[in-house]
Write a protein that holds these residues in place. Structure first.
Motif, mmCIF file in Angstrom:
data_model
loop_
_atom_site.group_PDB
_atom_site.id
_atom_site.type_symbol
_atom_site.label_atom_id
_atom_site.label_comp_id
_atom_site.label_asym_id
_atom_site.label_seq_id
_atom_site.Cartn_x
_atom_site.Cartn_y
_atom_site.Cartn_z
ATOM 1 N N PHE A 149 0.843 -1.198 0.000
ATOM 2 C CA PHE A 149 0.000 0.000 0.000
ATOM 3 C C PHE A 149 0.880 1.250 0.000
ATOM 4 C CE2 PHE A 149 -2.352 3.271 2.402
ATOM 5 C CZ PHE A 149 -3.509 3.371 1.632
ATOM 6 N N VAL A 150 1.855 1.282 0.898
ATOM 7 C CA VAL A 150 2.772 2.425 0.988
ATOM 8 C C VAL A 150 3.547 2.588 -0.314
ATOM 9 C CG1 VAL A 150 4.873 3.288 2.128
ATOM 10 C CG2 VAL A 150 2.970 2.427 3.499
ATOM 11 N N SER A 151 4.015 1.494 -0.872
ATOM 12 C CA SER A 151 4.773 1.536 -2.122
ATOM 13 C C SER A 151 3.956 2.176 -3.248
ATOM 14 C CB SER A 151 5.204 0.125 -2.517
ATOM 15 O OG SER A 151 5.846 0.138 -3.768
ATOM 16 N N LYS A 152 2.693 1.779 -3.378
ATOM 17 C CA LYS A 152 1.824 2.341 -4.422
ATOM 18 C C LYS A 152 1.601 3.841 -4.191
ATOM 19 C CE LYS A 152 0.664 -1.563 -6.562
ATOM 20 N NZ LYS A 152 1.884 -2.200 -6.959
ATOM 21 N N LEU A 153 1.406 4.226 -2.928
ATOM 22 C CA LEU A 153 1.210 5.650 -2.632
ATOM 23 C C LEU A 153 2.486 6.451 -2.891
ATOM 24 C CD1 LEU A 153 -1.050 5.757 0.556
ATOM 25 C CD2 LEU A 153 -1.708 5.776 -1.858
ATOM 26 N N GLN A 154 3.634 5.851 -2.640
ATOM 27 C CA GLN A 154 4.896 6.532 -2.935
ATOM 28 C C GLN A 154 5.076 6.741 -4.436
ATOM 29 O OE1 GLN A 154 7.479 3.908 -0.679
ATOM 30 N NE2 GLN A 154 7.751 5.465 0.908
ATOM 31 N N ILE A 155 4.659 5.782 -5.235
ATOM 32 C CA ILE A 155 4.704 5.951 -6.693
ATOM 33 C C ILE A 155 3.776 7.096 -7.094
ATOM 34 C CG2 ILE A 155 4.115 4.890 -8.917
ATOM 35 C CD1 ILE A 155 4.986 2.167 -7.601
ATOM 36 N N SER A 156 2.589 7.150 -6.498
ATOM 37 C CA SER A 156 1.658 8.249 -6.779
ATOM 38 C C SER A 156 2.274 9.590 -6.417
ATOM 39 C CB SER A 156 0.355 8.067 -5.992
ATOM 40 O OG SER A 156 -0.389 7.006 -6.493
ATOM 41 N N LEU A 157 2.974 9.636 -5.300
ATOM 42 C CA LEU A 157 3.623 10.881 -4.874
ATOM 43 C C LEU A 157 4.688 11.309 -5.876
ATOM 44 C CD1 LEU A 157 3.951 13.125 -2.794
ATOM 45 C CD2 LEU A 157 5.456 11.578 -1.490
ATOM 46 N N LYS A 158 5.483 10.366 -6.360
ATOM 47 C CA LYS A 158 6.484 10.681 -7.379
ATOM 48 C C LYS A 158 5.827 11.219 -8.644
ATOM 49 C CE LYS A 158 10.059 7.443 -5.953
ATOM 50 N NZ LYS A 158 10.889 6.311 -6.357
ATOM 51 N N GLU A 159 4.728 10.605 -9.059
ATOM 52 C CA GLU A 159 4.015 11.062 -10.253
ATOM 53 C C GLU A 159 3.419 12.456 -10.026
ATOM 54 O OE1 GLU A 159 4.140 9.628 -13.145
ATOM 55 O OE2 GLU A 159 4.985 7.710 -12.566
ATOM 56 N N ALA A 160 2.939 12.717 -8.813
ATOM 57 C CA ALA A 160 2.402 14.044 -8.494
ATOM 58 C C ALA A 160 3.512 15.095 -8.540
ATOM 59 C CB ALA A 160 1.727 14.032 -7.123
ATOM 60 N N ASN A 161 4.689 14.743 -8.045
ATOM 61 C CA ASN A 161 5.821 15.673 -8.112
ATOM 62 C C ASN A 161 6.221 15.941 -9.558
ATOM 63 O OD1 ASN A 161 6.225 16.262 -5.365
ATOM 64 N ND2 ASN A 161 7.312 14.353 -5.061
ATOM 65 N N GLU A 162 6.213 14.900 -10.385
ATOM 66 C CA GLU A 162 6.536 15.089 -11.798
ATOM 67 C C GLU A 162 5.476 15.968 -12.475
ATOM 68 O OE1 GLU A 162 6.917 12.701 -16.021
ATOM 69 O OE2 GLU A 162 7.186 11.534 -14.182
ATOM 70 N N THR A 163 4.229 15.721 -12.168
ATOM 71 C CA THR A 163 3.143 16.522 -12.747
ATOM 72 C C THR A 163 3.311 17.986 -12.376
ATOM 73 O OG1 THR A 163 1.655 14.617 -12.672
ATOM 74 C CG2 THR A 163 0.636 16.803 -12.857
ATOM 75 N N SER A 164 3.695 18.230 -11.141
ATOM 76 C CA SER A 164 3.922 19.602 -10.679
ATOM 77 C C SER A 164 5.019 20.281 -11.500
ATOM 78 C CB SER A 164 4.299 19.585 -9.192
ATOM 79 O OG SER A 164 4.490 20.885 -8.724
ATOM 80 N N TYR A 165 6.044 19.539 -11.850
ATOM 81 C CA TYR A 165 7.131 20.071 -12.682
ATOM 82 C C TYR A 165 6.610 20.489 -14.056
ATOM 83 C CZ TYR A 165 11.245 20.153 -15.681
ATOM 84 O OH TYR A 165 12.204 20.522 -16.601
ATOM 85 N N TRP A 166 5.807 19.603 -14.679
ATOM 86 C CA TRP A 166 5.269 19.930 -16.005
ATOM 87 C C TRP A 166 4.330 21.126 -15.932
ATOM 88 C CZ3 TRP A 166 8.514 18.193 -19.103
ATOM 89 C CH2 TRP A 166 9.050 16.905 -19.008
ATOM 90 N N LEU A 167 3.545 21.211 -14.867
ATOM 91 C CA LEU A 167 2.678 22.377 -14.690
ATOM 92 C C LEU A 167 3.509 23.647 -14.574
ATOM 93 C CD1 LEU A 167 0.011 20.992 -12.175
ATOM 94 C CD2 LEU A 167 -0.379 21.667 -14.571
ATOM 95 N N LEU A 168 4.611 23.564 -13.831
ATOM 96 C CA LEU A 168 5.497 24.718 -13.677
ATOM 97 C C LEU A 168 6.028 25.186 -15.030
ATOM 98 C CD1 LEU A 168 7.066 26.640 -11.770
ATOM 99 C CD2 LEU A 168 8.857 24.897 -11.691
ATOM 100 N N LEU A 169 6.466 24.240 -15.851
ATOM 101 C CA LEU A 169 6.961 24.606 -17.183
ATOM 102 C C LEU A 169 5.862 25.238 -18.034
ATOM 103 C CD1 LEU A 169 9.297 21.658 -18.241
ATOM 104 C CD2 LEU A 169 9.926 23.909 -17.386
ATOM 105 N N LEU A 170 4.656 24.690 -17.955
ATOM 106 C CA LEU A 170 3.546 25.260 -18.711
ATOM 107 C C LEU A 170 3.227 26.674 -18.240
ATOM 108 C CD1 LEU A 170 1.214 22.137 -18.930
ATOM 109 C CD2 LEU A 170 2.398 23.247 -20.848
ATOM 110 N N GLY A 171 3.365 26.907 -16.958
ATOM 111 C CA GLY A 171 3.137 28.242 -16.418
ATOM 112 C C GLY A 171 4.238 29.212 -16.808
ATOM 113 N N LYS A 172 5.482 28.781 -16.697
ATOM 114 C CA LYS A 172 6.621 29.659 -16.999
ATOM 115 C C LYS A 172 6.731 29.998 -18.484
ATOM 116 C CE LYS A 172 9.485 29.246 -13.016
ATOM 117 N NZ LYS A 172 9.470 30.623 -12.577
ATOM 118 N N THR A 173 6.193 29.151 -19.340
ATOM 119 C CA THR A 173 6.226 29.418 -20.781
ATOM 120 C C THR A 173 4.946 30.102 -21.267
ATOM 121 O OG1 THR A 173 5.420 27.186 -21.235
ATOM 122 C CG2 THR A 173 7.819 27.520 -21.302
ATOM 123 N N ASN A 174 4.071 30.428 -20.319
ATOM 124 C CA ASN A 174 2.799 31.103 -20.606
ATOM 125 C C ASN A 174 1.869 30.287 -21.494
ATOM 126 O OD1 ASN A 174 3.380 33.449 -19.062
ATOM 127 N ND2 ASN A 174 4.736 34.114 -20.713
#
Length: 119
Positions: A61-86
């Motif tokens: 259970f913890v392992s699956k949630l940790q994978i989700s957390l990594k994916e959420a962190n990656e998603t946040s990065y892509w959102l940041l790039l989309l924001g910074k490039t307008n």
């Protein structure tokens, strides 16, 4: 669509819908690189949370949630790039990042609580 009694599942499904709508927009804008990346990472969050519901024990259970957390962190990065490039307006970036942050905070709390219960 019906809500479940699990806040994390509900958040992840709502977020995945937002990401799929963003992917449609990005395809209309012919932005393919980030479109593919954010589509994969942003929908994977919920997929792993759903998998965790049928985990083989607390460690899985913890392992699956940790994978989700990594994916959420990656998603946040892509959102940041989309924001910074307008490509995203600052208001839309803020709205999506707030949803993503709420998922990360909830995931961290769930992971920490489960880990404490493992001891």
């Amino acid at each position: 669509m019906e809500k479940t009694s699990n806040k994390l599942v509900d958040l992840s499904v709502a977020f995945a819908v937002e990401i799929l709508n963003l992917v449609k927009y990005l395809k209309e804008q012919r932005e393919t690189i980030i479109c593919n990346q954010i589509g994969r990472a942003g929908t994977s969050i919920g997929a792993n949370i759903h998998e965790a519901q049928y985990a083989h024990g607390k460690a899985d259970f913890v392992s699956k949630l940790q994978i989700s957390l990594k994916e959420a962190n990656e998603t946040s990065y892509w959102l940041l790039l989309l924001g910074k490039t307008n490509i995203l307006s600052s208001a839309e970036y803020d709205r999506l990042e707030t949803l993503c942050r709420e998922i990360r905070i909830t995931l961290i709390a769930s992971i920490n609580t489960t880990k404490q219960n493992l001891k």
